[in-house]
Enzyme design. Structure first.
Site: not given
Length: 302
Positions: A13, A138
């Site tokens: 990401k 995350d």
């Protein structure tokens, strides 16, 4: 034990927006607003039957498997659901560590998704998010669609947005550089960098205006990381000076940086030049999928 295997694609990401605040929640964590988007750089996670829970990485890790986020995720799933996680997890690592790309988090999410599939647990079960949150801030992102906005400690889903175009991205990291996230937050507390308000970029994404969103890319923790590790600043300055880059910033707390590019050719050329400069680099694009099961081949898990 039946024969089966699951192979999962676990993407990295980038942070289109990261706003760290001086306020803390009741856990003592900084309040964090994080707008993340998945990219096409992936670890491949394969899950197969085993006598007991084991985790192995390719290349081999230099720390005990019990400390691997994938192991911790499997153990947490087993504890919550009262099951035995008798699986072997093999992680083919392509996402560099200590980069801010979420490699350990996406690997953990892949194990959560795999066990949910094997045990017949609905992927929308809120308990999966709770388990993910217990592994790392995350991890929940990789259970949902991309892009998405997270609040709280950066671990509570606030909004999922329409998929972004497959915008080319180049990732660049000084090979030996790393930043301790804990140390970055400590430095932030000493000299906080102000965070832009996320409303404008959130509004642009909600309306599907990628161009406007890219103009608002922001990361106030990246400012601290670049101060701590001058090689990050060198990469940022280089990327910002190149033709064809639309937006550039640090990935999370670093040490990788990204540039959104005007074409796949630009991203590929920048990656090649960065590698000639001695840096790790990878040309890819934004993707809408997070953790994804690739052609499952399984029978009922006992």
């Amino acid at each position: 034990m039946t024969d089966w295997s699951l192979t999962l694609s676990a993407p990295a990401k980038i942070n289109l927006y990261l706003g760290v605040h001086t306020e803390r929640d009741d856990r003592g964590y900084h309040k964090v607003d994080s707008l993340m988007a998945a990219v096409g750089l992936v670890d491949t996670v394969t899950v197969t039957p085993a006598q007991a829970l084991t985790v192995q990485t390719i290349p081999t890790s230099d720390f005990p498997m019990q400390k691997n986020t994938a192991y911790r995720a499997a153990a947490a799933m087993a504890e919550h659901y009262g099951r035995e996680a008798n699986i072997c997890v093999t992680i083919e690592k392509r996402i560099p560590l200590c980069a801010g790309l979420g490699g350990p988090s996406t690997d953990a999410a892949a194990v959560i998704v795999a066990l949910a599939e094997l045990w017949g647990i609905d992927r929308t079960d809120p308990a999966l998010d709770d388990i993910a949150r217990g592994i790392g801030a995350d991890v929940p992102f990789f259970l949902h669609a991309s892009p998405a906005f997270y609040v709280g400690g950066g671990d509570v889903l606030a909004t999922e947005y329409p998929a972004l175009p497959a915008t080319p991205v180049v990732l660049v990291k000084p090979r030996e550089a790393s930043v301790s996230t804990i140390e970055a937050y400590r430095r932030f507390d000493e000299t906080p960098a102000p965070a832009d308000k996320p409303g404008a970029i959130a509004s642009a994404l909600r309306s599907g205006d990628a161009e406007a969103a890219y103009a608002l890319v922001h990361n106030n923790l990246g400012v601290i990381s670049a101060q701590m590790e001058p090689r990050i600043q060198t990469v940022l300055d280089w990327l910002r000076s190149q033709d064809g880059t639309i937006a550039t910033n640090v990935c999370g707390s670093g040490a990788c940086s990204f540039a959104l590019c005007d074409s796949a050719a630009t991203a590929a050329n920048l990656a090649a030049t960065a590698q000639q400069n001695g840096w790790w680099a990878y040309a890819t694009e934004l993707v809408s999928d997070t953790v994804r099961i690739e052609a499952p081949k399984k029978q009922k898990f006992i």
